[in-house]
Design a protein around this motif. Structure first.
Motif, PDB file in Angstrom:
ATOM      1  N   UNK A   1       1.258  -0.998   0.105  1.00  0.00           N
ATOM      2  CA  UNK A   1       0.427   0.166  -0.060  1.00  0.00           C
ATOM      3  C   UNK A   1       1.081   1.039  -0.311  1.00  0.00           C
ATOM      4  N   UNK A   2       2.259   1.378   0.712  1.00  0.00           N
ATOM      5  CA  UNK A   2       2.833   2.670   0.709  1.00  0.00           C
ATOM      6  C   UNK A   2       3.588   2.870  -0.715  1.00  0.00           C
ATOM      7  N   UNK A   3       4.165   1.502  -1.582  1.00  0.00           N
ATOM      8  CA  UNK A   3       4.418   2.208  -2.505  1.00  0.00           C
ATOM      9  C   UNK A   3       3.650   1.971  -3.561  1.00  0.00           C
ATOM     10  N   UNK A   4       2.140   1.663  -3.591  1.00  0.00           N
ATOM     11  CA  UNK A   4       0.644   2.123  -4.502  1.00  0.00           C
ATOM     12  C   UNK A   4       1.006   3.312  -4.517  1.00  0.00           C
ATOM     13  N   UNK A   5       0.708   3.841  -2.670  1.00  0.00           N
ATOM     14  CA  UNK A   5       0.382   5.221  -2.776  1.00  0.00           C
ATOM     15  C   UNK A   5       1.263   5.985  -3.674  1.00  0.00           C
ATOM     16  N   UNK A   6       2.335   5.871  -3.317  1.00  0.00           N
ATOM     17  CA  UNK A   6       3.532   6.421  -4.224  1.00  0.00           C
ATOM     18  C   UNK A   6       3.658   6.924  -6.094  1.00  0.00           C
ATOM     19  N   UNK A   7       3.481   5.352  -6.332  1.00  0.00           N
ATOM     20  CA  UNK A   7       3.299   5.544  -8.205  1.00  0.00           C
ATOM     21  C   UNK A   7       1.786   6.428  -8.166  1.00  0.00           C
ATOM     22  N   UNK A   8       0.629   6.249  -7.185  1.00  0.00           N
ATOM     23  CA  UNK A   8      -0.445   7.136  -7.719  1.00  0.00           C
ATOM     24  C   UNK A   8      -0.295   8.322  -7.116  1.00  0.00           C
ATOM     25  N   UNK A   9       0.308   8.990  -6.845  1.00  0.00           N
ATOM     26  CA  UNK A   9       0.904  10.284  -6.586  1.00  0.00           C
ATOM     27  C   UNK A   9       1.944  10.553  -7.904  1.00  0.00           C
ATOM     28  N   UNK A  10       2.475   9.749  -7.985  1.00  0.00           N
ATOM     29  CA  UNK A  10       3.921  10.071  -9.375  1.00  0.00           C
ATOM     30  C   UNK A  10       2.638  10.394 -10.209  1.00  0.00           C
ATOM     31  N   UNK A  11       1.672   9.642 -10.732  1.00  0.00           N
ATOM     32  CA  UNK A  11       1.104   9.239 -11.785  1.00  0.00           C
ATOM     33  C   UNK A  11       0.213  10.540 -11.665  1.00  0.00           C
ATOM     34  N   UNK A  12      -0.164  10.577 -10.377  1.00  0.00           N
ATOM     35  CA  UNK A  12      -0.887  12.647 -10.111  1.00  0.00           C
ATOM     36  C   UNK A  12      -0.181  13.180 -10.670  1.00  0.00           C
ATOM     37  N   UNK A  13       1.052  13.483 -10.494  1.00  0.00           N
ATOM     38  CA  UNK A  13       1.701  15.037 -10.447  1.00  0.00           C
ATOM     39  C   UNK A  13       3.027  14.643 -11.837  1.00  0.00           C
ATOM     40  N   UNK A  14       2.362  14.026 -12.209  1.00  0.00           N
ATOM     41  CA  UNK A  14       3.565  13.519 -13.129  1.00  0.00           C
ATOM     42  C   UNK A  14       4.136  14.785 -13.924  1.00  0.00           C
ATOM     43  N   UNK A  15       2.749  15.870 -14.432  1.00  0.00           N
ATOM     44  CA  UNK A  15       3.353  16.988 -15.375  1.00  0.00           C
ATOM     45  C   UNK A  15       4.594  17.476 -14.101  1.00  0.00           C
TER      46      UNK A  15
ATOM     47  N   UNK B   1      10.509  16.240 -15.847  1.00  0.00           N
ATOM     48  CA  UNK B   1      12.014  16.838 -15.725  1.00  0.00           C
ATOM     49  C   UNK B   1      12.118  17.990 -18.008  1.00  0.00           C
ATOM     50  N   UNK B   2      11.064  16.876 -18.713  1.00  0.00           N
ATOM     51  CA  UNK B   2      11.218  17.582 -20.139  1.00  0.00           C
ATOM     52  C   UNK B   2       9.705  17.050 -20.756  1.00  0.00           C
ATOM     53  N   UNK B   3       9.103  17.182 -21.364  1.00  0.00           N
ATOM     54  CA  UNK B   3       7.948  16.517 -21.879  1.00  0.00           C
ATOM     55  C   UNK B   3       8.172  15.356 -22.273  1.00  0.00           C
ATOM     56  N   UNK B   4       7.465  13.934 -22.361  1.00  0.00           N
ATOM     57  CA  UNK B   4       7.854  12.866 -22.593  1.00  0.00           C
ATOM     58  C   UNK B   4       7.549  12.676 -24.298  1.00  0.00           C
TER      59      UNK B   4
ATOM     60  N   UNK C   1      14.149   9.877 -21.025  1.00  0.00           N
ATOM     61  CA  UNK C   1      13.635   8.601 -20.685  1.00  0.00           C
ATOM     62  C   UNK C   1      12.877   8.269 -18.989  1.00  0.00           C
ATOM     63  N   UNK C   2      13.690   9.233 -18.077  1.00  0.00           N
ATOM     64  CA  UNK C   2      12.881   9.852 -16.736  1.00  0.00           C
ATOM     65  C   UNK C   2      11.818  10.137 -17.008  1.00  0.00           C
ATOM     66  N   UNK C   3      11.116  10.888 -18.260  1.00  0.00           N
ATOM     67  CA  UNK C   3       9.686  12.148 -18.282  1.00  0.00           C
ATOM     68  C   UNK C   3       8.886  10.548 -18.985  1.00  0.00           C
ATOM     69  N   UNK C   4       9.518   9.362 -19.922  1.00  0.00           N
ATOM     70  CA  UNK C   4       8.477   9.092 -20.503  1.00  0.00           C
ATOM     71  C   UNK C   4       8.219   7.492 -19.419  1.00  0.00           C
ATOM     72  N   UNK C   5       9.096   7.690 -18.717  1.00  0.00           N
ATOM     73  CA  UNK C   5       8.907   6.655 -17.629  1.00  0.00           C
ATOM     74  C   UNK C   5       7.610   7.565 -16.838  1.00  0.00           C
TER      75      UNK C   5
ATOM     76  N   UNK D   1       4.452   7.296 -18.262  1.00  0.00           N
ATOM     77  CA  UNK D   1       4.238   5.542 -18.494  1.00  0.00           C
ATOM     78  C   UNK D   1       3.939   4.939 -17.224  1.00  0.00           C
ATOM     79  N   UNK D   2       3.911   5.496 -15.911  1.00  0.00           N
ATOM     80  CA  UNK D   2       3.124   4.946 -14.933  1.00  0.00           C
ATOM     81  C   UNK D   2       1.729   4.881 -14.952  1.00  0.00           C
ATOM     82  N   UNK D   3       1.134   6.407 -16.062  1.00  0.00           N
ATOM     83  CA  UNK D   3      -0.027   6.802 -15.661  1.00  0.00           C
ATOM     84  C   UNK D   3      -1.266   6.066 -16.445  1.00  0.00           C
ATOM     85  N   UNK D   4       0.037   5.203 -17.689  1.00  0.00           N
ATOM     86  CA  UNK D   4      -0.656   4.718 -18.912  1.00  0.00           C
ATOM     87  C   UNK D   4      -1.010   3.390 -17.868  1.00  0.00           C
ATOM     88  N   UNK D   5      -0.306   2.857 -17.360  1.00  0.00           N
ATOM     89  CA  UNK D   5       0.066   1.324 -16.668  1.00  0.00           C
ATOM     90  C   UNK D   5      -1.246   1.410 -15.435  1.00  0.00           C
ATOM     91  N   UNK D   6      -1.154   2.653 -14.490  1.00  0.00           N
ATOM     92  CA  UNK D   6      -2.674   2.300 -14.057  1.00  0.00           C
ATOM     93  C   UNK D   6      -3.732   2.691 -14.097  1.00  0.00           C
TER      94      UNK D   6
END
Length: 279
Positions: A21-35, A39-42, A68-72, A75-80
């Motif tokens: 749950x802790x790791x999922x919360x982290x991934x969800x927050x990353x997906x929400x605040x992706x923009x 650091x660059x446009x994906x 690659x970092x921005x693409x990752x 990509x978290x948004x798409x996967x979730x």
């Protein structure tokens, strides 16, 4: 307050559920605040092609100069999105199908059980490939197809629960006072039998993410979105001089699947009276 203490104890003793749950919360927050995290446009191209991880590009760039970092992060948004929506479809279909089959029994159960068996025997991934090839590889199609081909395991679990619950006193009492079968299924069978399905559906999210990544790797994913499977496909040709493109995307897929496995395993342990919720 008692409820808070109860769930706090469960999270304290059930390490798989807690860490998942802790790791999922982290991934969800990353997906929400992706923009804000990118650091660059994906999809932003540059002349810095296949640049190794450095100060400007934390995880390097691909053969088109994209970060690659921005693409990752994107990509978290798409996967979730794919994983959760596809698993939700499998959950809804599986629960309804299994509850009806298990509660009604008789001829209805036999027919519906045979349908479940047929879907269980089908090579699901190849069926997904055929449907995507015929109807297109948009993100919506991918989610629907994965959901429509992955529900039998949920149906099996719900059917077993319904067969057990229909003999319980509270269900017999509801029948005796004249409640309709639809009301009994919705009010008594599904709410009391859905917990194993929730655990299985959580693991199905990881399976759906893997399926979407596999489709993207084969070039059958949505070309208009940034996908981790797509990144692996594009990076495999540069594995010797640009290993970071495929490697980081592969690690991201491994992590997200592991997260949902931990949560599903933790929920299973929580519901198991032999373990007392510990894991």
């Amino acid at each position: 307050m008692t409820g808070i203490k109860k769930y706090s104890r469960i999270f304290k003793e059930n390490r798989a559920l807690k860490y998942g749950c802790i790791l999922l919360l982290l991934v969800v927050l990353i997906a929400i605040f992706a923009p804000f995290l990118e650091t660059y446009g994906p999809k932003q191209l540059s002349s810095d092609t296949l640049m190794a991880p450095c100060k400007e590009h934390w995880l390097g760039t691909d053969d088109l100069g994209r970060d690659v970092y921005s693409m990752l992060i994107e990509g978290s948004r798409v996967s979730l999105t794919v994983g959760i929506i596809a698993a939700a479809i499998t959950g809804v279909i599986g629960v309804l199908f299994g509850a009806i089959a298990g509660y009604f029994g008789g001829a209805a159960d036999k027919i519906m059980n045979e349908v479940i068996n047929i879907f269980m025997m089908l090579p699901t991934f190849f069926l997904v490939l055929i449907i995507i090839a015929l109807f297109g590889s948009s993100m919506l199609n991918v989610m629907i197809v994965i959901g429509l081909t992955s529900w039998p395991s949920n149906a099996r679990l719900m059917r077993a629960q319904a067969m057990s619950l229909r003999e319980r006193t509270f269900v017999k009492s509801a029948e005796a006072i004249g409640e309709s079968r639809t009301a009994i299924i919705l009010r008594y069978i599904i709410p009391n039998g859905i917990f194993p399905v929730i655990a299985n559906t959580t693991m199905n999210i990881g399976g759906a993410i893997l399926t979407e990544a596999s489709l993207s790797f084969l070039g059958l994913g949505d070309p208009n979105v940034v996908s981790w499977g797509q990144m692996i496909n594009q990076g495999r040709g540069y594995i010797l001089n640009g290993w970071w493109v495929a490697a980081f995307a592969g690690l991201a897929i491994l992590l997200i699947v592991l997260i949902f496995y931990l949560i599903g395993d933790g929920i299973t342990a929580w519901m198991n009276p032999k373990t007392g919720g510990k894991h």
